[in-house]
Design a protein around this motif. Structure first.
Motif, PDB file in Angstrom:
ATOM      1  N   TYR A  21       0.953  -1.126   0.204  1.00  0.00           N
ATOM      2  CA  TYR A  21      -0.276   0.196  -0.371  1.00  0.00           C
ATOM      3  C   TYR A  21       1.063   1.077  -0.217  1.00  0.00           C
ATOM      4  CZ  TYR A  21      -2.928   3.321   1.786  1.00  0.00           C
ATOM      5  OH  TYR A  21      -3.857   4.462   1.911  1.00  0.00           O
ATOM      6  N   TRP A  40      -7.229  -1.394  -0.420  1.00  0.00           N
ATOM      7  CA  TRP A  40      -7.998  -0.325  -0.969  1.00  0.00           C
ATOM      8  C   TRP A  40      -8.183  -0.459  -2.058  1.00  0.00           C
ATOM      9  CZ3 TRP A  40      -5.922   0.573  -5.962  1.00  0.00           C
ATOM     10  CH2 TRP A  40      -5.636   1.825  -6.525  1.00  0.00           C
ATOM     11  N   SER A  70     -11.295   1.174  -3.723  1.00  0.00           N
ATOM     12  CA  SER A  70     -10.991   2.141  -4.827  1.00  0.00           C
ATOM     13  C   SER A  70     -12.419   1.742  -5.666  1.00  0.00           C
ATOM     14  CB  SER A  70      -9.489   1.576  -5.340  1.00  0.00           C
ATOM     15  OG  SER A  70      -9.322  -0.243  -5.630  1.00  0.00           O
TER      16      SER A  70
END
Length: 344
Positions: A195, A254, A258
């Motif tokens: 990340y 994420w 996202s």
């Protein structure tokens, strides 16, 4: 939580049922007409870039011993192959000379899409305390995905009845691609990108990733493959270029948050294999595949070729483009060769 006749509970953090009880598209549902228009809006020059390797590359079986390069041959009987074959008939005045061919190909040998049926997991979907082999949205091995003997016994052709690559082909894979240049940041050094690394790369190049985008990762791996000219060195490739760290929980979160529609990378497997050692109990050997294909229904593209596109975008100060990347409409297949086209 959505109800579903195939499962009592779904994997934590999955999207099972979110797009409908019988959904077979997963995050490709986010490739809406609006996203296609966003991709088209990125076209300023009308210039196109082919993002596919030649389909006989990498060459040999260095990356995967089960997958060999395509074998091309002419159709027709061996004694009269349809290749440079004259169709001449003096009486009819025909002067044609014809070539006609066929190919035996491993569908995930070169530039490819993974279908959602490519990777499932042992998971207790029906809540009886016993894990069973299932795929995205609870589709079952043996019924929705029969093996070869089951298909033969039923008189059906081999292939998945659910989650095959034909679903992506029929929907269409077109929208806005967003390129992240990891090669510019890490070069050919092997690095498990988590990340923090990904966010730093996005910030450095001012890359904005929005829901429905197709995330494209340029690592330089395919460039290295092409320089090897059909004779890949596995010792070099296994330690080359950036790979996503499928064990990084924040990276996986994420990807979920996202709302990207798909991930395509120029490397083998997108994630680092073998994955980093896991300190806990049972866990997926391919954690990114598990998270994306099995839990989210998010397709993965592998061994794409971004070199020329990345160079052009960097000079132009851009990172977005129209991406058109339909797989073969081959019913029941777990993957497909693809010839993606970027238009800028």
């Amino acid at each position: 939580m959505p109800s579903n006749p195939r499962w009592v509970h779904r994997p934590e953090g999955s999207t099972w049922g979110d797009f409908g009880a019988d959904d077979q598209l997963g995050r490709l549902n986010l490739l809406t007409p609006a996203k296609v228009r966003q991709g088209i809006a990125e076209v300023r020059e009308g210039r196109t870039f082919c993002l596919s390797l030649p389909l006989d590359r990498p060459g040999g079986k260095a990356l995967n011993p089960r997958r060999g390069p395509p074998v091309l041959s002419p159709t027709g009987p061996a004694e009269k192959p349809r290749w440079n074959q004259c169709l001449c008939h003096d009486e009819a005045g025909l002067l044609d000379v014809a070539c006609d061919d066929k190919v035996e190909i491993a569908l995930q040998y070169s530039t490819q899409w993974d279908a959602l049926v490519h990777v499932g997991a042992m998971f207790d979907a029906d809540g009886d305390g016993v894990p069973e082999p299932v795929y995205y949205n609870g589709f079952r091995a043996g019924t929705d995905v029969p093996d070869a003997s089951q298909a033969a016994a039923s008189g059906r052709a081999f292939g998945a009845l659910k989650l095959g690559i034909e679903n992506a082909a029929a929907h269409g894979v077109q929208g806005r691609g967003v390129l992240v240049d990891l090669f510019a940041r890490f070069g050919e050094t092997r690095r498990f990108v988590g990340y923090d690394d990904l966010m730093a790369a996005l910030d450095a190049d001012r890359v904005a990733v929005e829901p429905g985008d197709i995330l494209c990762l340029y690592t330089g791996f395919a460039d290295l493959v092409m320089r090897m000219d059909g004779a890949p060195d596995p010792a070099v490739l296994s330690h080359a270029c950036a790979v996503l760290d499928g064990r990084d929980a924040r990276l996986l979160r994420w990807i979920s948050d996202s709302q990207i529609a798909a991930i395509a990378a120029d490397n083998y497997a997108v994630e680092g294999l073998p994955a980093r050692a896991f300190a806990g109990g049972a866990n997926a050997a391919m954690p990114l595949h598990h998270h994306c294909l099995f839990k989210l229904g998010l397709p993965l593209g592998e061994l794409w070729w971004f070199e020329a596109l990345a160079a052009h975008l960097r000079v132009a100060g851009r990172n977005r483009f129209l991406l058109t990347a339909p797989p073969l409409r081959l019913p029941g297949a777990a993957g497909s060769p693809v010839t993606p086209i970027a238009t800028v």
